[in-house]
Design a protein around this motif. Structure first.
Motif, mmCIF file in Angstrom:
data_model
loop_
_atom_site.group_PDB
_atom_site.id
_atom_site.type_symbol
_atom_site.label_atom_id
_atom_site.label_comp_id
_atom_site.label_asym_id
_atom_site.label_seq_id
_atom_site.Cartn_x
_atom_site.Cartn_y
_atom_site.Cartn_z
ATOM 1 N N GLN A 183 109.507 65.407 3.147
ATOM 2 C CA GLN A 183 109.624 64.309 2.179
ATOM 3 C C GLN A 183 110.615 64.650 1.068
ATOM 4 O O GLN A 183 111.345 63.776 0.575
ATOM 5 C CB GLN A 183 108.249 63.996 1.579
ATOM 6 C CG GLN A 183 107.210 63.529 2.589
ATOM 7 C CD GLN A 183 107.543 62.171 3.174
ATOM 8 O OE1 GLN A 183 108.343 61.420 2.615
ATOM 9 N NE2 GLN A 183 106.941 61.841 4.300
ATOM 10 N N ILE A 184 110.664 65.907 0.666
ATOM 11 C CA ILE A 184 111.600 66.319 -0.384
ATOM 12 C C ILE A 184 113.037 66.192 0.097
ATOM 13 O O ILE A 184 113.918 65.723 -0.633
ATOM 14 C CB ILE A 184 111.302 67.773 -0.822
ATOM 15 C CG1 ILE A 184 109.950 67.835 -1.541
ATOM 16 C CG2 ILE A 184 112.398 68.306 -1.736
ATOM 17 C CD1 ILE A 184 109.524 69.226 -1.925
ATOM 18 N N LEU A 185 113.303 66.601 1.341
ATOM 19 C CA LEU A 185 114.665 66.551 1.872
ATOM 20 C C LEU A 185 115.171 65.117 2.000
ATOM 21 O O LEU A 185 116.378 64.879 1.968
ATOM 22 C CB LEU A 185 114.723 67.255 3.230
ATOM 23 C CG LEU A 185 114.512 68.780 3.210
ATOM 24 C CD1 LEU A 185 114.575 69.343 4.609
ATOM 25 C CD2 LEU A 185 115.544 69.456 2.306
ATOM 26 N N LYS A 186 114.252 64.156 2.144
ATOM 27 C CA LYS A 186 114.666 62.757 2.241
ATOM 28 C C LYS A 186 115.210 62.220 0.913
ATOM 29 O O LYS A 186 115.904 61.209 0.883
ATOM 30 C CB LYS A 186 113.492 61.891 2.694
ATOM 31 C CG LYS A 186 113.071 62.130 4.140
ATOM 32 C CD LYS A 186 111.865 61.289 4.508
ATOM 33 C CE LYS A 186 111.404 61.562 5.932
ATOM 34 N NZ LYS A 186 110.197 60.789 6.295
ATOM 35 N N LEU A 187 114.899 62.913 -0.190
ATOM 36 C CA LEU A 187 115.357 62.482 -1.508
ATOM 37 C C LEU A 187 116.700 63.099 -1.882
ATOM 38 O O LEU A 187 117.246 62.790 -2.940
ATOM 39 C CB LEU A 187 114.324 62.874 -2.569
ATOM 40 C CG LEU A 187 112.906 62.314 -2.390
ATOM 41 C CD1 LEU A 187 111.984 62.866 -3.466
ATOM 42 C CD2 LEU A 187 112.911 60.794 -2.433
#
Length: 308
Positions: A183-187
């Motif tokens: 989820q962090i990498l999607k930001l």
């Protein structure tokens, strides 16, 4: 994306499981209950094993370490969620988010490797019973535990360092109740190809190899059990690994649900439920599975309560 839309973000926003205000007290009470049950249950397993000399064997040595890992695993995510619900704040600092992500990966990997080591222990106990004490000596058990820690510490640190090189956009809302790597990498605003390659490589390595080892161990175990002539002997042999097999099925079943839903761009209720099963419910149920299906643990718990 333009450079003006990038920022050295200082915090993330955890959206949680639900934005319904009326549902927050129910979620708080439910997760607080599950967290306390998880901590108390696993702590009782550790105390029972450490206080009973009859349980100072390789199998229970790894079980006590699994219980400790489950406590840490749940503590990584649930307390922060409870604090956010109670304070009605969804913020988590950038450093805190990376720290939570690091320890989440660390203890999730330890759970995985410990279950694999426990499968090997059951394989030796059933397939090579006469050589069990020689093979599963204290030195080998300590080495396997230390190796598991080193592997998980290394890959968690590597993943976290790779995230440090990523720049984030102004939109830092994480559609989850904890900081998950995917989820962090999607930001991210910058290129995350190297991060994604490392993530999928490590996930495949720590998912496929341990699972293959577990399946191989149980294939040999089943073959050995089928060779036992008496029905009572077969039941006794299978009962020694029944609890572990139940925990493995629960762990990998929940983990598979998280993996299948992590690739979706938008969060779903199925993904949230899978994450809760993986991070909270499975560690909470492990003590019950081992205590209800294991006579030695039951006796140790009775002696522990009687002394208390």
């Amino acid at each position: 994306m333009e450079a003006g839309n990038r920022t050295a973000t200082s915090k993330f926003i955890l959206l949680g499981l639900s934005e319904d205000v009326d549902l927050q007290p129910l979620l708080f009470g439910l997760f607080l209950y599950m967290y306390l049950v998880c901590v108390v249950g696993n702590l009782l397993i550790i105390l029972a094993i450490s206080s009973d000399s009859h349980l100072h064997t390789p199998m229970y040595f790894f079980l006590s370490n699994l219980s400790f890992t489950d406590i840490c695993f749940t503590t990584t995510t649930v307390p922060k969620m409870l604090v956010n619900i109670q304070t009605q704040s969804k913020d988590i600092m950038y450093e805190g988010c990376l720290t939570q992500m690091y320890f989440f990966m660390l203890f999730a990997g330890l759970d995985d490797l410990l279950l694999t080591v426990m499968a090997y222990d059951r394989f030796v106990a059933i397939c090579h019973p006469l050589h069990y004490t020689v093979i599963m000596n204290p030195r080998l058990c300590s080495t396997l535990l230390l190796l598991s820690w080193l592997i998980c510490l290394t890959y968690s640190l590597l993943q976290s360092l790779m995230v440090l090189r990523v720049s984030f956009c102004k939109e830092t809302e994480i559609p989850h109740f904890f900081c998950e790597l995917a989820q962090i990498l999607k930001l991210a605003c910058s290129d995350t190809l190297a991060n994604n390659i490392l993530q999928y490589f490590v996930t495949s390595l720590l998912g496929v190899i341990p699972l293959t080892g577990i399946l191989f161990s149980y294939s040999r175990i089943v073959s050995s059990i089928m060779g036992i002539s008496s029905i009572r002997g077969k039941y006794k042999a299978f009962s020694t690994c029944g609890s572990h097999l139940s925990v493995v099925s629960l762990f990998y079943g929940a983990g598979l649900g998280v993996y299948l839903t992590s690739g979706t761009k938008q969060p779903s209720r199925t993904g949230s439920v899978a994450s809760v099963m993986y991070t909270v419910v499975t560690p909470m149920l492990n003590p019950f599975i081992y205590s209800l299906r294991n006579r030695d643990i039951k006796k140790a718990l009775r002696r522990l309560f009687s002394r208390a």
